[in-house]
Scaffold this active site. Structure first.
Site, PDB file in Angstrom:
ATOM      1  N   ASN A  10       0.908  -1.402  -0.162  1.00  0.00           N
ATOM      2  CA  ASN A  10       0.280  -0.337   0.063  1.00  0.00           C
ATOM      3  C   ASN A  10       0.783   0.886   0.011  1.00  0.00           C
ATOM      4  OD1 ASN A  10      -2.100   2.255   0.557  1.00  0.00           O
ATOM      5  ND2 ASN A  10      -1.969   1.477   2.710  1.00  0.00           N
ATOM      6  N   LYS A  12      -0.070   3.916  -0.487  1.00  0.00           N
ATOM      7  CA  LYS A  12       0.003   5.328   0.299  1.00  0.00           C
ATOM      8  C   LYS A  12      -0.349   6.356  -0.711  1.00  0.00           C
ATOM      9  CE  LYS A  12       0.248   3.525   4.130  1.00  0.00           C
ATOM     10  NZ  LYS A  12      -0.116   3.505   6.083  1.00  0.00           N
ATOM     11  N   HIS A  96      -9.396   1.463   4.521  1.00  0.00           N
ATOM     12  CA  HIS A  96      -7.907   1.109   5.477  1.00  0.00           C
ATOM     13  C   HIS A  96      -8.271   2.482   6.573  1.00  0.00           C
ATOM     14  CE1 HIS A  96      -4.542   2.919   6.599  1.00  0.00           C
ATOM     15  NE2 HIS A  96      -4.005   1.835   5.669  1.00  0.00           N
ATOM     16  N   GLU A  98      -6.554   4.675   7.619  1.00  0.00           N
ATOM     17  CA  GLU A  98      -7.176   6.027   7.389  1.00  0.00           C
ATOM     18  C   GLU A  98      -8.580   6.123   6.906  1.00  0.00           C
ATOM     19  OE1 GLU A  98      -2.958   5.836   5.073  1.00  0.00           O
ATOM     20  OE2 GLU A  98      -2.208   5.230   7.591  1.00  0.00           O
ATOM     21  N   GLU A 168      -5.360  -4.924  10.688  1.00  0.00           N
ATOM     22  CA  GLU A 168      -4.213  -3.776  10.736  1.00  0.00           C
ATOM     23  C   GLU A 168      -5.263  -2.880  11.899  1.00  0.00           C
ATOM     24  OE1 GLU A 168      -3.138  -2.743   6.636  1.00  0.00           O
ATOM     25  OE2 GLU A 168      -4.587  -1.572   6.932  1.00  0.00           O
ATOM     26  N   GLY A 174       2.434   2.418  10.578  1.00  0.00           N
ATOM     27  CA  GLY A 174       3.008   3.332  10.788  1.00  0.00           C
ATOM     28  C   GLY A 174       3.941   4.097  11.991  1.00  0.00           C
ATOM     29  N   SER A 214       3.554  -1.834  10.600  1.00  0.00           N
ATOM     30  CA  SER A 214       4.827  -2.027  11.130  1.00  0.00           C
ATOM     31  C   SER A 214       5.378  -3.415  10.543  1.00  0.00           C
ATOM     32  CB  SER A 214       5.113  -1.963  11.592  1.00  0.00           C
ATOM     33  OG  SER A 214       4.772  -0.277  12.340  1.00  0.00           O
ATOM     34  N   GLY A 235       2.909  -1.224   4.768  1.00  0.00           N
ATOM     35  CA  GLY A 235       2.795   0.241   4.281  1.00  0.00           C
ATOM     36  C   GLY A 235       4.138   0.561   3.767  1.00  0.00           C
ATOM     37  N   GLY A 236       4.805   1.312   5.115  1.00  0.00           N
ATOM     38  CA  GLY A 236       6.405   2.117   4.467  1.00  0.00           C
ATOM     39  C   GLY A 236       7.076   1.489   3.889  1.00  0.00           C
TER      40      GLY A 236
HETATM   41  C1  PEP Z   1      -0.677   0.476   6.015  1.00  0.00           C
HETATM   42  O1  PEP Z   1      -0.963   1.486   6.504  1.00  0.00           O
HETATM   43  O2  PEP Z   1      -2.186  -0.375   6.065  1.00  0.00           O
HETATM   44  C2  PEP Z   1       0.389  -0.082   6.851  1.00  0.00           C
HETATM   45  C3  PEP Z   1      -0.070  -1.306   7.370  1.00  0.00           C
HETATM   46  O3  PEP Z   1       1.732   0.456   7.070  1.00  0.00           O
HETATM   47  P1  PEP Z   1       2.816   0.449   7.502  1.00  0.00           P
HETATM   48  O4  PEP Z   1       2.938  -1.163   7.072  1.00  0.00           O
HETATM   49  O5  PEP Z   1       3.310   1.973   7.907  1.00  0.00           O
HETATM   50  O6  PEP Z   1       2.682   0.432   9.050  1.00  0.00           O
END
Ligand code: PEP
Length: 255
Positions: A10, A12, A96, A98, A168, A174, A214, A235-236
């Site tokens: 993802n 973002k 999600h 967010e 999640e 994040g 994460s 994500g990251g």
């Molecule tokens: C996400 O936003 O779907 C996510 C899992 O982000 P991160 O891996 O950065 O925690």
């Protein structure tokens, strides 16, 4: 039951069309051919076309990060399922945290999106998860149950197997804080049991459940070894080819 693992990135609101294509190209160089794991890249809308072109002929799928449930019309700033389909999108992240937190998405709206995605042969990656306050109040399972029952209302068992669910925990997204493998497995097992009640055990055994929050190469192997964790929504660590490729390799090793 052997479920094919899934690693979905993802991105973002990161990467221009050109930067996204460059990242996709680097990922394809390493793991573009069939790996035995489903790999999905979810760039922002503006990079779907360039990333889609880069993925042509590769065994990596393209996902969007959101969509509107209506077919078309006066919904300024929104994008419909059919528009995504014409860009060769196969997956769409829905619900999600967010989107829930910053854009006021409710379970009812997410449900409309899930139904519209399925009707258009897009695979929803449905995100659920509790906040830190909800976890501390022992509400985790109740929150996840409400989100899943709300989002999947009206989904038939034969459609349910196309849905990918991403657990999640909001406090892990994040933040660098990862759920322990025991915490993650507990919720994943609960989700599978709930899906069994909603759609039957046979369907529930086929649904892929991803962990997100994460996830990185250092913690992936342990998470992916859990019996009900079938992959990751990342994500990251999906924003750089090296870490994303390592996650895919961890999933290949965990098959
Ligand atoms: C996400 O936003 O779907 C996510 C899992 O982000 P991160 O891996 O950065 O925690």
């Amino acid at each position: 039951m052997i479920r094919k693992k899934v690693i979905a990135g993802n991105w973002k609101m990161n990467k221009t069309a050109a930067d996204g294509a460059a990242l996709a190209k680097d990922i394809c160089t390493e793991i573009g051919r069939e790996t035995g794991v489903d790999i999905v890249l979810c760039p922002p809308f503006t990079a779907l076309e360039s990333v889609g072109r880069t993925l042509e002929g590769m065994a990596i799928k393209l996902g969007a990060q959101n969509m509107h449930p209506e077919k078309n019309g006066a919904f300024t700033g929104e994008v419909a399922a059919e528009m995504l389909r014409t860009l060769y999108v196969t997956h769409v992240i829905l619900g999600h945290s967010e989107r829930r937190a910053y854009f006021g998405e409710t379970d009812a709206l997410i449900n409309q999106k899930v139904l519209a995605a399925l009707a258009n042969e897009l695979r929803p990656i449905l995100c659920v998860g509790e906040t830190l306050a909800e976890r501390e109040a022992n509400q985790t399972l109740a929150v996840v149950q409400r989100q899943i029952e709300g989002a999947l209302a009206g989904v038939k068992p034969e459609q349910a197997i196309s849905v990918i669910v991403a657990y999640e925990p909001v406090w892990a997204i994040g933040t660098g804080k990862v759920a322990t493998t025991a915490q993650a497995q507990e919720v994943h097992a609960f989700i599978r049991g709930l899906l069994g009640k909603l759609h039957g055990t046979a369907a529930a055994q086929k649904v892929r459940l991803l962990y997100g929050g994460s996830m990185k190469p250092a913690n992936a192997a342990e998470l992916l070894a859990q019996p009900d964790i079938d992959g990751g929504l990342v994500g990251g660590a999906s924003l750089e080819a090296r870490s994303f490729v390592e996650l895919v390799r961890a999933a290949v090793a965990a098959r």
